[in-house]
Design a protein around this motif. Structure first.
Motif, mmCIF file in Angstrom:
data_model
loop_
_atom_site.group_PDB
_atom_site.id
_atom_site.type_symbol
_atom_site.label_atom_id
_atom_site.label_comp_id
_atom_site.label_asym_id
_atom_site.label_seq_id
_atom_site.Cartn_x
_atom_site.Cartn_y
_atom_site.Cartn_z
ATOM 1 N N ALA A 94 0.845 -1.202 0.000
ATOM 2 C CA ALA A 94 0.000 0.000 0.000
ATOM 3 C C ALA A 94 0.878 1.250 0.000
ATOM 4 C CB ALA A 94 -0.925 -0.019 1.215
ATOM 5 N N ARG A 95 1.947 1.240 0.820
ATOM 6 C CA ARG A 95 2.830 2.422 0.890
ATOM 7 C C ARG A 95 3.533 2.664 -0.440
ATOM 8 N NH1 ARG A 95 4.998 1.561 6.986
ATOM 9 N NH2 ARG A 95 3.204 2.492 8.019
ATOM 10 N N ALA A 96 3.693 1.590 -1.238
ATOM 11 C CA ALA A 96 4.318 1.751 -2.565
ATOM 12 C C ALA A 96 3.302 2.272 -3.590
ATOM 13 C CB ALA A 96 4.901 0.421 -3.021
ATOM 14 N N GLY A 97 2.060 2.524 -3.137
ATOM 15 C CA GLY A 97 1.080 3.150 -4.031
ATOM 16 C C GLY A 97 0.151 2.178 -4.748
ATOM 17 N N ASN A 98 0.187 0.914 -4.346
ATOM 18 C CA ASN A 98 -0.697 -0.067 -4.994
ATOM 19 C C ASN A 98 -2.118 -0.009 -4.417
ATOM 20 O OD1 ASN A 98 1.167 -1.844 -6.692
ATOM 21 N ND2 ASN A 98 2.238 -1.768 -4.722
ATOM 22 N N ARG A 99 -3.060 -0.453 -5.239
ATOM 23 C CA ARG A 99 -4.424 -0.742 -4.754
ATOM 24 C C ARG A 99 -4.381 -2.217 -4.369
ATOM 25 N NH1 ARG A 99 -4.472 1.926 -9.484
ATOM 26 N NH2 ARG A 99 -5.573 3.923 -9.581
ATOM 27 N N VAL A 100 -4.467 -2.497 -3.068
ATOM 28 C CA VAL A 100 -4.227 -3.860 -2.584
ATOM 29 C C VAL A 100 -5.540 -4.491 -2.139
ATOM 30 C CG1 VAL A 100 -2.913 -5.285 -0.975
ATOM 31 C CG2 VAL A 100 -1.980 -3.081 -1.740
ATOM 32 N N LEU A 101 -5.935 -5.553 -2.832
ATOM 33 C CA LEU A 101 -7.128 -6.278 -2.404
ATOM 34 C C LEU A 101 -6.691 -7.502 -1.612
ATOM 35 C CD1 LEU A 101 -10.236 -6.618 -2.527
ATOM 36 C CD2 LEU A 101 -9.883 -8.090 -4.524
ATOM 37 N N ARG A 102 -7.031 -7.511 -0.332
ATOM 38 C CA ARG A 102 -6.751 -8.680 0.517
ATOM 39 C C ARG A 102 -8.043 -9.497 0.536
ATOM 40 N NH1 ARG A 102 -4.951 -12.965 2.217
ATOM 41 N NH2 ARG A 102 -4.411 -13.277 4.397
ATOM 42 N N LEU A 103 -8.007 -10.640 -0.150
ATOM 43 C CA LEU A 103 -9.221 -11.424 -0.357
ATOM 44 C C LEU A 103 -9.164 -12.686 0.497
ATOM 45 C CD1 LEU A 103 -11.731 -11.136 -2.123
ATOM 46 C CD2 LEU A 103 -10.526 -12.380 -3.924
ATOM 47 N N LYS A 104 -10.177 -12.820 1.354
ATOM 48 C CA LYS A 104 -10.197 -13.962 2.275
ATOM 49 C C LYS A 104 -11.469 -14.768 2.045
ATOM 50 C CE LYS A 104 -8.252 -12.712 6.470
ATOM 51 N NZ LYS A 104 -6.938 -13.255 6.324
ATOM 52 N N GLY A 105 -11.399 -16.075 2.286
ATOM 53 C CA GLY A 105 -12.583 -16.914 2.112
ATOM 54 C C GLY A 105 -13.692 -16.491 3.070
ATOM 55 N N GLY A 106 -14.934 -16.646 2.632
ATOM 56 C CA GLY A 106 -16.071 -16.337 3.507
ATOM 57 C C GLY A 106 -16.125 -14.874 3.848
ATOM 58 N N ASP A 107 -16.228 -14.589 5.139
ATOM 59 C CA ASP A 107 -16.208 -13.217 5.647
ATOM 60 C C ASP A 107 -14.847 -12.965 6.293
ATOM 61 O OD1 ASP A 107 -18.126 -10.801 6.697
ATOM 62 O OD2 ASP A 107 -16.585 -11.300 8.169
ATOM 63 N N PRO A 108 -14.263 -11.774 6.050
ATOM 64 C CA PRO A 108 -12.897 -11.571 6.567
ATOM 65 C C PRO A 108 -12.805 -11.526 8.085
ATOM 66 C CG PRO A 108 -13.754 -9.544 5.562
ATOM 67 C CD PRO A 108 -14.744 -10.634 5.260
ATOM 68 N N PHE A 109 -13.926 -11.244 8.752
ATOM 69 C CA PHE A 109 -13.890 -11.111 10.211
ATOM 70 C C PHE A 109 -14.434 -12.338 10.933
ATOM 71 C CE2 PHE A 109 -13.744 -6.172 10.811
ATOM 72 C CZ PHE A 109 -12.452 -6.166 10.294
ATOM 73 N N VAL A 110 -14.705 -13.424 10.213
ATOM 74 C CA VAL A 110 -15.195 -14.646 10.877
ATOM 75 C C VAL A 110 -14.110 -15.712 10.770
ATOM 76 C CG1 VAL A 110 -16.968 -16.445 10.920
ATOM 77 C CG2 VAL A 110 -17.596 -14.094 10.323
ATOM 78 N N PHE A 111 -13.465 -16.013 11.874
ATOM 79 C CA PHE A 111 -12.409 -17.032 11.938
ATOM 80 C C PHE A 111 -11.408 -16.893 10.794
ATOM 81 C CE2 PHE A 111 -16.111 -19.475 13.847
ATOM 82 C CZ PHE A 111 -15.768 -19.161 15.143
ATOM 83 N N GLY A 112 -11.121 -15.660 10.400
ATOM 84 C CA GLY A 112 -10.253 -15.501 9.241
ATOM 85 C C GLY A 112 -9.048 -14.628 9.507
#
Ligand SMILES: C[S@@+](CC[C@H](N)C(=O)[O-])C[C@H]1O[C@@H](n2cnc3c(N)ncnc32)[C@H](O)[C@@H]1O
Length: 267
Positions: A94-112
């Protein structure tokens, strides 16, 4: 027309992915049809997609042509990226200026572990957005024809992890609620946890099910009872990823699909 063009043509208020930002998004349980429109917008605009092992290939195929895909998966028992390394990589990209998509299975805040990643981003001063996803515990039940709640049967649903730091977790308070229990990450401990639940007072004949690879072409459903579940799952050679559900709601599948409650695997 790509999925993104179609979305952009139909929907107003699509979030714009700014350079230097991280979107922490849920990819749902597998079927790309269960992706949110905001996650699709993220896939279309991202410069880099950092994804977990359980993110379906059909979802990753929706990334824009400019996007670089990077695997940061964690699978039990296999070599996996360290959580601190993943969080630091998100910050550096992100600091290098990228658009960073962090993609996690299911919901990112449920056991992830999305909560930890979000906290690290917040501490690092990196702007981020959270995009919820359809969690496997709900998607698997629906895909198997098991309503998570039904008036007159249950008033709550317990979501629990069958694997964690505290292996001597006390199941008795959860068992006492009499409400259905939906378990993530439980297949390697199924014998021990079902035994603990019997010990905690759940009746052995309570309906129970294992739903493997829900919403994918490999989906399988085993319907059994609490006392027979671990043996039946072993006999059927069921492997993770799977959701286990224990409770009277499992019986409703019978009414919905006309299937008998017996150790039976269906597509
Ligand atoms: C690390 S947890 C991640 C949960 C995820 N954040 C969610 O909200 O679904 C991984 C566990 O989710 C469950 N899981 C994920 N995808 C699944 C699927 N398609 N079918 C069944 N279980 C799934 C399994 O229990 C698996 O071991």
């Amino acid at each position: 027309m790509t999925a993104w063009d179609s979305l952009a043509a139909r929907r107003t208020g699509i979030p714009v992915f700014a350079p230097g930002h991280v979107w922490l998004a849920g990819a749902g349980p597998g079927d790309p049809g269960l992706l949110t429109l905001d996650a699709l917008a993220g896939l279309a605009q991202a410069d880099i997609v950092i994804h977990d092992a359980l993110v379906d290939q059909r979802v990753l195929a929706l990334a824009g042509p400019q996007a670089r895909l990077e695997f940061a998966g964690k699978r039990g028992g296999k070599p996996s990226a360290l959580q601190t390394d993943i969080s630091e990589r998100l910050i550096a990209l992100a600091r290098a200026g990228n658009r960073v998509l962090r993609l996690k299975g299911g919901d990112p805040f449920v056991f992830g572990r999305g909560g930890e990643e979000a906290m690290t981003l917040a501490r690092g001063g990196v702007p981020f957005r959270i995009i919820p996803g359809v969690t496997a515990g709900l998607a698997a039940l629906a895909a198997a024809g098991i309503p998570a709640t039904l008036r007159g049967i249950n008033r709550a649903v317990v979501f629990a992890a069958g694997h964690g730091a505290e292996e001597d977790f006390d199941w008795a308070p959860l068992a006492r609620t009499g409400q259905p229990i939906v378990l993530y990450m439980v297949m390697h401990n199924l014998e021990r946890i079902t035994a603990a639940m019997l010990q905690a007072g759940i009746v052995g004949s309570t309906p129970a099910a294992v739903i493997v690879a829900a919403t994918t072409p490999k989906q399988r459903v085993l319907v059994s009872t609490l006392e027979r579940l671990a043996g039946d799952a072993r006999a059927q050679k069921l492997e993770p990823p799977a959701i286990v559900v224990i409770g009277e709601i499992v019986k409703l599948r019978d009414d919905l699909l006309g299937a008998a409650i017996s150790a039976k695997v269906s597509e």
